[in-house]
Every structure is written in C-alpha cells, then in structure tokens.
Motif scaffolding. Structure first.
Motif, PDB file in Angstrom:
ATOM      1  N   VAL A  19      19.027  21.638 -27.092  1.00  0.00           N
ATOM      2  CA  VAL A  19      18.578  22.704 -27.910  1.00  0.00           C
ATOM      3  C   VAL A  19      17.370  23.313 -27.581  1.00  0.00           C
ATOM      4  CG1 VAL A  19      19.972  21.780 -30.053  1.00  0.00           C
ATOM      5  CG2 VAL A  19      17.717  20.762 -29.501  1.00  0.00           C
ATOM      6  N   ALA A  20      16.670  22.602 -26.745  1.00  0.00           N
ATOM      7  CA  ALA A  20      15.389  22.999 -26.288  1.00  0.00           C
ATOM      8  C   ALA A  20      15.647  24.117 -25.257  1.00  0.00           C
ATOM      9  CB  ALA A  20      14.675  22.011 -25.601  1.00  0.00           C
ATOM     10  N   ARG A  21      14.763  25.190 -25.067  1.00  0.00           N
ATOM     11  CA  ARG A  21      14.646  26.144 -24.383  1.00  0.00           C
ATOM     12  C   ARG A  21      14.582  25.421 -22.763  1.00  0.00           C
ATOM     13  NH1 ARG A  21       9.681  25.920 -25.327  1.00  0.00           N
ATOM     14  NH2 ARG A  21       7.858  27.288 -24.475  1.00  0.00           N
ATOM     15  N   ALA A  22      14.860  26.277 -21.731  1.00  0.00           N
ATOM     16  CA  ALA A  22      14.692  25.960 -20.273  1.00  0.00           C
ATOM     17  C   ALA A  22      13.182  25.756 -20.128  1.00  0.00           C
ATOM     18  CB  ALA A  22      15.188  26.834 -19.565  1.00  0.00           C
ATOM     19  N   GLY A  23      12.134  26.178 -20.517  1.00  0.00           N
ATOM     20  CA  GLY A  23      10.931  26.173 -20.234  1.00  0.00           C
ATOM     21  C   GLY A  23      10.075  25.096 -21.083  1.00  0.00           C
ATOM     22  N   ASP A  24      10.940  24.617 -22.150  1.00  0.00           N
ATOM     23  CA  ASP A  24      10.269  23.668 -23.012  1.00  0.00           C
ATOM     24  C   ASP A  24       9.648  22.304 -22.342  1.00  0.00           C
ATOM     25  OD1 ASP A  24       9.732  21.246 -24.838  1.00  0.00           O
ATOM     26  OD2 ASP A  24      11.100  22.481 -26.263  1.00  0.00           O
ATOM     27  N   PRO A  25       8.188  21.919 -22.518  1.00  0.00           N
ATOM     28  CA  PRO A  25       7.817  21.026 -21.850  1.00  0.00           C
ATOM     29  C   PRO A  25       8.324  19.572 -21.809  1.00  0.00           C
ATOM     30  CG  PRO A  25       6.274  21.874 -23.329  1.00  0.00           C
ATOM     31  CD  PRO A  25       7.399  22.677 -23.416  1.00  0.00           C
ATOM     32  N   ASN A  26       9.143  19.478 -22.738  1.00  0.00           N
ATOM     33  CA  ASN A  26       9.993  18.117 -22.882  1.00  0.00           C
ATOM     34  C   ASN A  26      10.611  17.836 -21.760  1.00  0.00           C
ATOM     35  OD1 ASN A  26       9.145  16.693 -25.662  1.00  0.00           O
ATOM     36  ND2 ASN A  26       9.693  18.880 -26.458  1.00  0.00           N
ATOM     37  N   TRP A  27      11.429  18.952 -21.094  1.00  0.00           N
ATOM     38  CA  TRP A  27      12.276  18.860 -20.004  1.00  0.00           C
ATOM     39  C   TRP A  27      11.409  18.288 -18.684  1.00  0.00           C
ATOM     40  CZ3 TRP A  27      16.668  18.140 -21.415  1.00  0.00           C
ATOM     41  CH2 TRP A  27      17.554  18.984 -22.385  1.00  0.00           C
ATOM     42  N   ASP A  28      10.189  18.363 -18.811  1.00  0.00           N
ATOM     43  CA  ASP A  28       9.456  17.852 -17.535  1.00  0.00           C
ATOM     44  C   ASP A  28       9.748  16.367 -17.335  1.00  0.00           C
ATOM     45  OD1 ASP A  28       8.297  20.353 -17.602  1.00  0.00           O
ATOM     46  OD2 ASP A  28       6.333  19.787 -18.389  1.00  0.00           O
ATOM     47  N   SER A  29      10.081  15.491 -18.167  1.00  0.00           N
ATOM     48  CA  SER A  29      10.210  14.208 -17.959  1.00  0.00           C
ATOM     49  C   SER A  29      11.850  13.720 -18.235  1.00  0.00           C
ATOM     50  CB  SER A  29       9.615  13.305 -19.076  1.00  0.00           C
ATOM     51  OG  SER A  29       9.837  13.683 -20.471  1.00  0.00           O
ATOM     52  N   PHE A  76      19.004  12.227 -24.074  1.00  0.00           N
ATOM     53  CA  PHE A  76      19.989  12.207 -25.260  1.00  0.00           C
ATOM     54  C   PHE A  76      19.434  11.655 -26.334  1.00  0.00           C
ATOM     55  CE2 PHE A  76      22.724  11.973 -21.368  1.00  0.00           C
ATOM     56  CZ  PHE A  76      23.276  13.087 -21.508  1.00  0.00           C
ATOM     57  N   ARG A  77      18.385  10.877 -26.259  1.00  0.00           N
ATOM     58  CA  ARG A  77      17.865  10.094 -27.438  1.00  0.00           C
ATOM     59  C   ARG A  77      16.689  10.875 -27.943  1.00  0.00           C
ATOM     60  NH1 ARG A  77      17.951   3.723 -26.941  1.00  0.00           N
ATOM     61  NH2 ARG A  77      17.510   4.101 -29.207  1.00  0.00           N
ATOM     62  N   ASN A  78      16.181  11.965 -27.547  1.00  0.00           N
ATOM     63  CA  ASN A  78      15.305  13.003 -28.076  1.00  0.00           C
ATOM     64  C   ASN A  78      15.654  13.999 -28.784  1.00  0.00           C
ATOM     65  OD1 ASN A  78      13.157  14.685 -28.224  1.00  0.00           O
ATOM     66  ND2 ASN A  78      12.245  14.017 -26.094  1.00  0.00           N
ATOM     67  N   GLU A  79      15.561  14.067 -30.065  1.00  0.00           N
ATOM     68  CA  GLU A  79      16.007  14.986 -30.762  1.00  0.00           C
ATOM     69  C   GLU A  79      15.666  16.447 -30.572  1.00  0.00           C
ATOM     70  OE1 GLU A  79      12.486  13.385 -32.719  1.00  0.00           O
ATOM     71  OE2 GLU A  79      14.341  12.236 -32.121  1.00  0.00           O
ATOM     72  N   ARG A  80      14.416  16.573 -29.840  1.00  0.00           N
ATOM     73  CA  ARG A  80      13.844  17.729 -29.516  1.00  0.00           C
ATOM     74  C   ARG A  80      14.600  18.373 -28.246  1.00  0.00           C
ATOM     75  NH1 ARG A  80       8.057  15.275 -29.735  1.00  0.00           N
ATOM     76  NH2 ARG A  80       7.662  15.600 -32.160  1.00  0.00           N
ATOM     77  N   LEU A  81      15.325  17.576 -27.581  1.00  0.00           N
ATOM     78  CA  LEU A  81      16.138  18.086 -26.397  1.00  0.00           C
ATOM     79  C   LEU A  81      17.605  18.132 -26.709  1.00  0.00           C
ATOM     80  CD1 LEU A  81      14.456  16.016 -23.581  1.00  0.00           C
ATOM     81  CD2 LEU A  81      13.862  18.448 -24.301  1.00  0.00           C
TER      82      LEU A  81
END
Length: 117
Positions: A19-29, A76-81
């Motif tokens: 659900v997070a956009r491609a540039g979301d900083p949560n994808w950094d990790s 998968f456990r991160n509801e922001r992702l």
C-alpha cells in the motif's frame, strides 16, 4: 503455533497487498515483494505466515543485530507497507490446504549486508 488452535478455527485465504508508494521511506529497510496470497487463520496470522516464508538469520550463517530472529522486521508485518485483505471470492485458489503461501513469490533475498562507514 497451529497446535494451540481450536477445532473451529479454519484456514482462510488472505491477500497481502503493498500500500505504500514506491518512494515511501519505509521501503528503505524492506523490499517490496508485490502481492501474495496466503492461507492462514486470521489477518494477523497472514502477516506471520508471509514473514515465515522469508529467509531468517537463524537459517543462515549470520548473526542478527539483536534478538535471534529477523521475522519481526518483515515488511509483511508492517501495516504502513502491506494491507491484509480476506479473500471472500477464492479467484480459482483452493480454499483448503496447509497454512502457508499459496500464490506469489516471497524472496529469500530479504537479508542484505550492511556496510558501516
């Protein structure tokens, strides 16, 4: 985990959808692994089931920074992702079978080396 289940608990199909956009900083990790379908007991168990399919530090010759497992850090456990959606329409996927990933590819390359500068 399954040994603590009550007889009335049934496995259901769940979609885990990024659900997070491609540039979301949560994808950094974490790596976006796309949409997957799992057979699990609940939406929370669907996240755990997907995380269990990833490679864990305890399965390779490496030492985690803290604790004994990296499963809790799964995207998968991160509801922001990832959102978890129960599949009421089976869409050609068998509703019966063992708990686990049913469709989609869960990368085993989720553990990345880090470099300290």
């Amino acid at each position: 985990m399954q040994e603590n289940r009550r007889p009335q608990d049934k496995l259901k199909l769940y979609r885990l959808v990024p659900v997070a956009r491609a540039g979301d900083p949560n994808w950094d990790s974490a790596e976006n692994q796309g949409e997957i379908i799992v057979r699990a007991f609940s939406a929370a168990d669907a996240r755990i089931t997907a995380a269990e399919a990833e490679l864990d530090f305890t399965e390779i010759d490496a030492a985690p920074a803290e604790g004994n497992s990296t499963r809790d850090a799964s995207a998968f456990r991160n509801e922001r992702l990832y959102a978890v959606v129960e599949m009421l329409d089976q869409m050609g996927v068998a509703a019966t079978g063992p708990r686990g990933v049913v469709d989609g590819i869960v990368s085993v390359g989720t553990i990345k080396p880090t470099q300290i500068s």
